[in-house]
Design an enzyme around this catalytic site. Structure first.
Site, PDB file in Angstrom:
ATOM      1  CB  SER A 160       2.762  23.678  17.063  1.00 22.84           C
ATOM      2  OG  SER A 160       3.313  24.719  16.414  1.00 22.84           O
ATOM      3  N   GLY A 173       4.736  20.017  15.429  1.00 24.36           N
ATOM      4  CA  GLY A 173       5.806  19.928  14.490  1.00 24.36           C
ATOM      5  C   GLY A 173       5.507  19.238  13.204  1.00 24.36           C
ATOM      6  CG  ASN A 210       6.323  23.195  11.866  1.00 26.56           C
ATOM      7  OD1 ASN A 210       6.992  23.576  12.679  1.00 26.56           O
ATOM      8  ND2 ASN A 210       5.180  22.498  12.380  1.00 26.56           N
ATOM      9  CG  ASP A 233       8.037  29.419  21.275  1.00 27.57           C
ATOM     10  OD1 ASP A 233       7.570  30.611  20.736  1.00 27.57           O
ATOM     11  OD2 ASP A 233       7.438  28.362  21.200  1.00 27.57           O
ATOM     12  CG  HIS A 285       4.156  27.967  19.145  1.00 25.76           C
ATOM     13  ND1 HIS A 285       5.775  27.718  19.330  1.00 25.76           N
ATOM     14  CD2 HIS A 285       3.661  27.040  18.475  1.00 25.76           C
ATOM     15  CE1 HIS A 285       5.766  26.881  18.685  1.00 25.76           C
ATOM     16  NE2 HIS A 285       4.925  26.216  17.884  1.00 25.76           N
TER      17      HIS A 285
END
Length: 222
Positions: free
Chosen positions: A46, A83, A111, A192, A195
């Site tokens: 991502s 992801g 991830n 979040d 990012h």
């Protein structure tokens, strides 16, 4: 009294006018077609894909714009999938990196770390990606990630070192930490906290640009 020109002089003037239309320095006079752009692919998760960002604000787009502003004739394709683990990137490697690719920027592993996977898993996957690309004679630039310190010092040491180890083993250009200058800064990250914002991506590109230029200098001349 009007000066009269004979047929020969008329031909000379016509030829001179035609030559003026293709004067040295014009594209027509040079007659040399533009070289094809250097085709890069950014293979990642991502952070590469541009999660939560406006269209055109993802890392590959901003990197391409920055390189073009410095005079490079490049295209940077976005092969980021939100992801994706390193193993996920490996699974889709063949169709993500088409024939004719001149170089690949690999950004994977975040991830795996966030899921607390054994660092041996992304180490094996990233190294296999590198080996398979090199077998296709496609140069690789590796972009590293750092483990969250709440996973403990042993985990962090094993995870953080995998990028340096692979880069040294395979002779790769390495950028140690994709989020350098952005990680932990709430003003440069989405709510979040993971990012980057569009501004964060601009900072990332500004910092990574010299390393990408170093990578471009290693690519075979066409």
């Amino acid at each position: 009294m009007k000066r009269q020109f004979g047929p020969l002089m008329a031909i000379i003037f016509a030829c001179a006018a035609a030559l003026a239309l293709v004067a040295p320095g014009s594209a027509r006079a040079q007659g040399a077609p533009q070289k094809d752009p250097v085709r890069l692919v950014a293979l990642g998760d991502s952070l590469t894909a541009g999660y939560g960002l406006p269209q055109g604000a993802a890392f590959p787009n901003v990197l391409e714009q920055a390189l073009k502003a410095k005079g490079y004739n490049v295209q940077v394709a976005n092969a980021g999938v939100s992801g994706d683990t390193a193993s996920g990137g490996l699974d889709r490697l063949d169709w993500s990196i088409p024939d004719g690719t001149d170089g690949v920027i690999v950004e994977l592993g975040a991830n795996d770390m966030l899921r607390g996977l054994d660092p041996a898993i992304p180490r094996k996957a990233v190294e296999t990606i590198v080996e398979r690309l090199q077998a296709r004679n496609i140069p690789v630039m590796l972009v590293g990630m750092l483990a969250s310190r709440n996973l403990g010092p042993e985990y962090a040491e094993k995870f953080d070192s995998l990028y340096q180890d692979i880069a040294e083993k395979h002779g790769l250009v390495l950028y140690p930490f994709f989020l350098d200058g952005v990680a932990g800064d709430t003003s440069l990250n989405l709510p979040d906290g993971l990012h980057p914002t569009a501004k964060g991506i601009e900072i990332i590109v500004g910092r990574i640009l010299p390393t990408v230029e170093k990578f471009l200098a290693t690519l075979p001349q066409r």
